[in-house]
Scaffold this motif. Structure first.
Motif, PDB file in Angstrom:
ATOM      1  N   THR A   4       0.856  -1.174   0.000  1.00  0.00           N
ATOM      2  CA  THR A   4       0.000   0.000   0.000  1.00  0.00           C
ATOM      3  C   THR A   4       0.898   1.232   0.000  1.00  0.00           C
ATOM      4  OG1 THR A   4      -0.080   0.210   2.403  1.00  0.00           O
ATOM      5  CG2 THR A   4      -1.752  -1.213   1.369  1.00  0.00           C
ATOM      6  N   LEU A   5       0.323   2.366  -0.314  1.00  0.00           N
ATOM      7  CA  LEU A   5       1.088   3.611  -0.298  1.00  0.00           C
ATOM      8  C   LEU A   5       1.651   3.875   1.097  1.00  0.00           C
ATOM      9  CD1 LEU A   5       2.095   6.227  -1.543  1.00  0.00           C
ATOM     10  CD2 LEU A   5      -0.166   7.207  -1.162  1.00  0.00           C
ATOM     11  N   GLU A   6       0.861   3.610   2.125  1.00  0.00           N
ATOM     12  CA  GLU A   6       1.302   3.844   3.506  1.00  0.00           C
ATOM     13  C   GLU A   6       2.481   2.946   3.867  1.00  0.00           C
ATOM     14  OE1 GLU A   6      -1.936   3.349   2.626  1.00  0.00           O
ATOM     15  OE2 GLU A   6      -2.581   5.433   2.859  1.00  0.00           O
ATOM     16  N   GLU A   7       2.436   1.676   3.441  1.00  0.00           N
ATOM     17  CA  GLU A   7       3.540   0.749   3.722  1.00  0.00           C
ATOM     18  C   GLU A   7       4.814   1.174   3.002  1.00  0.00           C
ATOM     19  OE1 GLU A   7       0.949  -3.372   4.328  1.00  0.00           O
ATOM     20  OE2 GLU A   7       1.604  -2.773   2.320  1.00  0.00           O
ATOM     21  N   ALA A   9       5.577   4.203   2.030  1.00  0.00           N
ATOM     22  CA  ALA A   9       6.046   5.437   2.663  1.00  0.00           C
ATOM     23  C   ALA A   9       6.778   5.128   3.967  1.00  0.00           C
ATOM     24  CB  ALA A   9       4.868   6.380   2.924  1.00  0.00           C
ATOM     25  N   TYR A  10       6.244   4.201   4.742  1.00  0.00           N
ATOM     26  CA  TYR A  10       6.883   3.818   6.005  1.00  0.00           C
ATOM     27  C   TYR A  10       8.268   3.221   5.756  1.00  0.00           C
ATOM     28  CZ  TYR A  10       7.787   1.614  10.488  1.00  0.00           C
ATOM     29  OH  TYR A  10       8.367   1.235  11.671  1.00  0.00           O
ATOM     30  N   MET A  40       7.661  10.483   5.652  1.00  0.00           N
ATOM     31  CA  MET A  40       6.536   9.666   5.191  1.00  0.00           C
ATOM     32  C   MET A  40       5.499  10.521   4.473  1.00  0.00           C
ATOM     33  SD  MET A  40       5.904   7.020   8.352  1.00  0.00           S
ATOM     34  CE  MET A  40       4.352   6.470   7.682  1.00  0.00           C
ATOM     35  N   GLU A  41       5.199  11.673   5.040  1.00  0.00           N
ATOM     36  CA  GLU A  41       4.218  12.573   4.438  1.00  0.00           C
ATOM     37  C   GLU A  41       4.684  13.052   3.065  1.00  0.00           C
ATOM     38  OE1 GLU A  41       1.957  16.802   5.339  1.00  0.00           O
ATOM     39  OE2 GLU A  41       3.102  15.847   6.935  1.00  0.00           O
ATOM     40  N   GLN A  44       4.282  10.227   0.488  1.00  0.00           N
ATOM     41  CA  GLN A  44       2.889  10.030   0.096  1.00  0.00           C
ATOM     42  C   GLN A  44       2.412  11.143  -0.834  1.00  0.00           C
ATOM     43  OE1 GLN A  44       1.346   9.624   4.101  1.00  0.00           O
ATOM     44  NE2 GLN A  44       0.895   7.474   3.722  1.00  0.00           N
ATOM     45  N   CYS A  45       2.792  12.380  -0.550  1.00  0.00           N
ATOM     46  CA  CYS A  45       2.406  13.495  -1.427  1.00  0.00           C
ATOM     47  C   CYS A  45       2.998  13.314  -2.822  1.00  0.00           C
ATOM     48  CB  CYS A  45       2.859  14.831  -0.831  1.00  0.00           C
ATOM     49  SG  CYS A  45       1.914  15.308   0.619  1.00  0.00           S
ATOM     50  N   ALA A  47       3.874  10.460  -4.258  1.00  0.00           N
ATOM     51  CA  ALA A  47       3.219   9.329  -4.917  1.00  0.00           C
ATOM     52  C   ALA A  47       1.839   9.725  -5.439  1.00  0.00           C
ATOM     53  CB  ALA A  47       3.109   8.158  -3.954  1.00  0.00           C
ATOM     54  N   GLU A  48       1.102  10.494  -4.652  1.00  0.00           N
ATOM     55  CA  GLU A  48      -0.221  10.944  -5.091  1.00  0.00           C
ATOM     56  C   GLU A  48      -0.112  11.890  -6.279  1.00  0.00           C
ATOM     57  OE1 GLU A  48      -1.781  12.456  -1.436  1.00  0.00           O
ATOM     58  OE2 GLU A  48      -2.172  10.436  -0.662  1.00  0.00           O
TER      59      GLU A  48
END
Length: 130
Positions: A4-7, A9-10, A40-41, A44-45, A47-48
């Motif tokens: 996932t995007l969160e994983e 990013a982590y 991380m933020e 994610q930005c 990637a989006e």
């Protein structure tokens, strides 16, 4: 297995801040948690933002919500319009022949959407008097 995007990013933030802390000796212990969160933020930005750059949608991410004509890529003859219905991409409306090799799709834009996307070009043409 797809992350996932969160994983992702982590993992990125963990490796990035670990390298900065252990190798470059840049991050002090008081600042480490804050820096990791910011990293991380930022990931994610980015990637989006990247996801919004291409109009092509992977069939692994999602399929069209409704039946109808869409542009497709991949398959027997890449870059063409196919009819989508019931989870399959068909070469015609009779639903006689389907193409299972499609990897990406995008909705066919309306004429108004095409005009809006090219408004700057039309304005330049108008200014030149062509």
């Amino acid at each position: 297995m797809k992350q996932t995007l969160e994983e992702a990013a982590y993992d990125y933030a963990t490796n990035k801040t670990k390298f900065r802390k252990e190798v470059l000796k840049e991050v002090d212990s008081d600042n480490y948690v804050s820096r990791k969160s910011d990293c991380m933020e930022d990931f994610q930005c980015g990637a989006e933002w990247h996801a919004k750059q291409s109009p092509w949608i992977s069939v692994e991410d999602r399929l069209p919500k409704e039946s109808g004509w869409v542009f497709v890529a991949g398959g027997r003859n890449p870059y063409r319009a196919l009819f989508y219905c019931a989870g399959l991409f068909y070469s015609d409306v009779t639903l006689g022949t389907f193409d299972s090799g499609v990897t990406h799709w995008m909705p066919i834009p309306s004429f108004d959407e095409i005009l809006e996307a090219n408004r700057d070009v039309l304005e330049r043409i108008k200014e030149k008097g062509d």
